[in-house]
Scaffold this motif. Sequence first.
Motif, short mmCIF file in Angstrom:
data_model
loop_
_atom_site.label_atom_id
_atom_site.label_comp_id
_atom_site.label_asym_id
_atom_site.label_seq_id
_atom_site.Cartn_x
_atom_site.Cartn_y
_atom_site.Cartn_z
N GLU A 1 2.26 -25.93 25.13
CA GLU A 1 2.18 -24.56 25.64
C GLU A 1 2.94 -24.40 26.96
N TYR B 1 4.20 -21.63 32.88
CA TYR B 1 2.90 -21.69 33.54
C TYR B 1 2.99 -21.11 34.95
N ALA C 1 -1.92 -23.57 37.63
CA ALA C 1 -2.52 -23.51 36.30
C ALA C 1 -3.11 -24.86 35.90
N LYS D 1 -0.69 -20.27 18.00
CA LYS D 1 -0.19 -19.78 19.28
C LYS D 1 1.29 -19.41 19.19
N THR E 1 2.79 -15.25 27.25
CA THR E 1 1.90 -15.29 28.40
C THR E 1 1.89 -16.70 28.97
N ARG E 2 2.29 -16.83 30.22
CA ARG E 2 2.31 -18.15 30.85
C ARG E 2 0.89 -18.69 31.03
N LEU E 3 0.74 -20.00 30.98
CA LEU E 3 -0.56 -20.60 31.26
C LEU E 3 -0.99 -20.24 32.67
N GLY E 4 -2.25 -19.81 32.80
CA GLY E 4 -2.75 -19.44 34.11
C GLY E 4 -2.53 -17.98 34.44
N GLU E 5 -1.89 -17.22 33.55
CA GLU E 5 -1.69 -15.79 33.76
C GLU E 5 -2.37 -15.02 32.64
N SER E 6 -2.59 -13.74 32.87
CA SER E 6 -3.20 -12.90 31.84
C SER E 6 -2.26 -11.80 31.36
N THR E 7 -1.14 -11.65 32.06
CA THR E 7 -0.19 -10.59 31.72
C THR E 7 0.89 -11.12 30.78
N ALA E 8 1.05 -10.43 29.65
CA ALA E 8 2.08 -10.81 28.68
C ALA E 8 3.45 -10.32 29.14
#
Length: 447
Positions: free
Chosen positions: A212, A218, A222, A257, A268-275
């Motif tokens: 991922e 990331y 993260a 995924k 969506t980067r690991l540690g983020e919630s925004t696509a």
Amino acid sequence: MNKTNASILVIDDQEDILFASKLLLKKYFESIYTINNPANMIDILKENSINVVLLDMNYRIGFEDGKEGLRLLKEIKTISPTTVVILMTSFGKIETAVKGLKSGAFDYILKPWTNEELLDIVKQAVHKSRKGIKKTNSKKNTTDYFLSNSEVMKKAYSLADKVAKTDANVLILGENGTGKFVLSHYIHCQSERGNNPFIHVDLGSLNSNIFESELFGYAKGAFTDAKSDTAGRFEMAQTGTIFLDEIGNVPLHLQAKLLQVIQTKTVTRLGESTARPLDVRIITATNLELQQEVEDKNFREDLYYRINTMEITLPPLRDREEDKIPLAHYLLNKMLTKYNKDAITFDEKALDQIKIHAWKGNIREMENRIERAVIICENNLINSSDLDLEKITKIENTDIQLSAVEKTAIEKILAKNNNNILKTAEELGLSRAALYRRFEKYNISTK
């Protein structure tokens, strides 16, 4: 060894990098300049005709964003437009190197590099500088492709020409070494995205733990080693093409995924919630029978249909008899350029061996054998011993004998278990999918 008449400038603040690169390159090129302070490069560029610059992207302590390297790249292109620039960067900073490609760099090389990698890319850059050709990821580049005489290959590339004009996802099938990477790059170059990044990802070599973070990127913090925000391979391919090689090897839990990214065209980067929105053309490849993998529940059916808008199959070299000799000459010329050698030819016995050899490793095997021959041959003539195919043929004959033994063993255990597939697989220590592949390979009936 005759040195190539070319001048190379290496700019890096690490003395060990300067020493190692000069030690290697001076064996092959006439003039090698090294400096640890980029402020000195202007004088060297103005006073000398520099063919290639190897440019590190970071110099100031505490700054690793590559901005200084991008600025120096622009300076070099302004002062000496015909000089070809190769960027040097670490693995985690590939995103910045891709920006450099868009700004006019020829290519980038990752630290630590191997001598063969460095030498190969510098030779290509010298060749480009001499002919004044722009960077190789240009849509109108002069990338050389082998022109096949095989009708099957002609049909494959004709289909590639048609699909290149669209943004359709492409699945390339074929055995290892049949040219899946070359075809994917061809499609990219012929498309409207040809001026933009082409990112190759070998999914088979990616550990599940980093899958991922490598593909999706990331955010800083993260995980333990996430020291800065980092784009994944999908973002690096933005406005260009991502080539996902060996997609059949992706575990089921990660296929979901990957499907999400392809379906939504966001990442969506690991540690983020925004696509983040994606504008990427997707080409995939595998040496597996993917339809069979779907039936065996090893590959998601919905992902299969997502990546398989257009399917192109490349035949093995053994089914392209008319291509063997022309391909051998093509690969020979490629190696002569790589090693800066004079004209070398095959003798008659070598050509006869090339014709009759099975080439189980396909084009990759032929390239390996010819490269070896170019290195060791004498008097500019490649003979059969230089190719060393007789030993390989003996090994292949041994493999045939071993295959016969394996087939007999499977048939005996299958009969012992009254054609029970699960019990047979367990006794042989194989997965059901692996056992089914052997049924197909040896034409074993389970009825």
